[in-house]
Write an enzyme that holds these catalytic residues in place. Sequence first.
Site, PDB file in Angstrom:
ATOM      1  N   GLU A 278      -3.763   0.862  -5.647  1.00  0.00           N
ATOM      2  CA  GLU A 278      -2.938  -0.340  -6.229  1.00  0.00           C
ATOM      3  C   GLU A 278      -2.687  -0.144  -7.688  1.00  0.00           C
ATOM      4  OE1 GLU A 278      -1.070  -1.741  -4.334  1.00  0.00           O
ATOM      5  OE2 GLU A 278      -2.239  -2.583  -2.343  1.00  0.00           O
TER       6      GLU A 278
ATOM      7  N   CYS B  27       0.788  -1.012  -0.014  1.00  0.00           N
ATOM      8  CA  CYS B  27       0.069   0.117   0.127  1.00  0.00           C
ATOM      9  C   CYS B  27       0.849   1.260   0.125  1.00  0.00           C
ATOM     10  CB  CYS B  27      -0.928   0.025   1.328  1.00  0.00           C
ATOM     11  SG  CYS B  27      -2.147   1.504   1.222  1.00  0.00           S
TER      12      CYS B  27
END
Length: 224
Positions: free
Chosen positions: A103, A2
Site C-alpha cells: 500500500e 489493494c
Amino acid sequence: MCGRFHLLATAEQVAALYGVAVTQLMPRYNIAPTQPIAAVRHSRTGGRELTYFHWGLIPSWSKDTKFASRMINARSETAHEKPSFRAAYKRRRCLIPVTGFYEWQKVASGKQPMCITAADAQNGSLLSFAGLWEHWQSADGSEIESATILTGAPNELMTPIHNRMPIFIEPDDFDLWLDASAPLPAVQSLLRCYPAEKLRAYPVSTHVNTPRNDDPTCIAPLIP
DNA sequence: CCAGACGTTGTT
DNA sequence: GTCTGG
DNA sequence: CCAGACGTTGTT
DNA sequence: GTCTGG
C-alpha cells in the site's frame, strides 16, 4: 484498496494449504493489475483447483474488456448488490494466495510504499485474499476468466497507511467461502476485518512502483 | 418503449 | 443480465 | 496500485 | 488532466 501484492510460496506450500494440485509456481514479488493471478476455486468435479485469472473482473455481460482495469477491487460492503459483482458474489467466490501486499502511504514528501505480510512471516507464510471470479466471452468467441479482490475497512495497523485493506479468509472458513450453495448471511459473516496483530507493515523502496520490477528488492526493508 | 449505465480509489 | 432514466 | 502516453501523415 | 497498460 489493494493494487499490488506478492506471492513467494512454493508450489508445495500452496498445494498443502488449499488441497490443490500445483505443478509450478514462479516467485512473484510484484503482481500488478491486468496480470494473471493464481486463485483457488471449486472445480466442476467437486474438489478445488488452482487457476489463473486476469486481474480486473470483466462482467459476463460486458461488450468489451475496457472496464476490467477499474474492477481490480470490489467493496465488500456493496458487492452483493452491484451489477458488476453480484452474480459472482453469489456463486463464484475464490481464494487468492498471497505472501504479502503493498500500500502507498501518503507522506509529506510524497507516497511511501509499505509492504504488509503476516506478523509471523517466514518464507512462504501464506494469507488468502477473498476474491470473486467471472467468465466472459467476446462476440468472436474468445474467453477470459477474470477476478477481483474484496476490500473493507482498515484495521489498527492499516489505518495510518490507508483507508481500505483487502478482506482475508482464514483456513477454517475456506470451505464456506468457496461453497456456491452456502447461505449468503453465512458468507457475509466472513467479510470481517483481519486482526491487526496478525499482520506487520514496513517501508520498502519505490523500486516496487514500476510494475516491471519483479525481484527481491521489492520486499527489501527500506534502510533510512 | 429504448438508451445507457454498470466501479474503486483518492482528491477536491 | 438488469436496473434506472428519459 | 503506478507508469507512461497523450497524434497524423506518408513512406519504408 | 485523463486514459491505457502492466
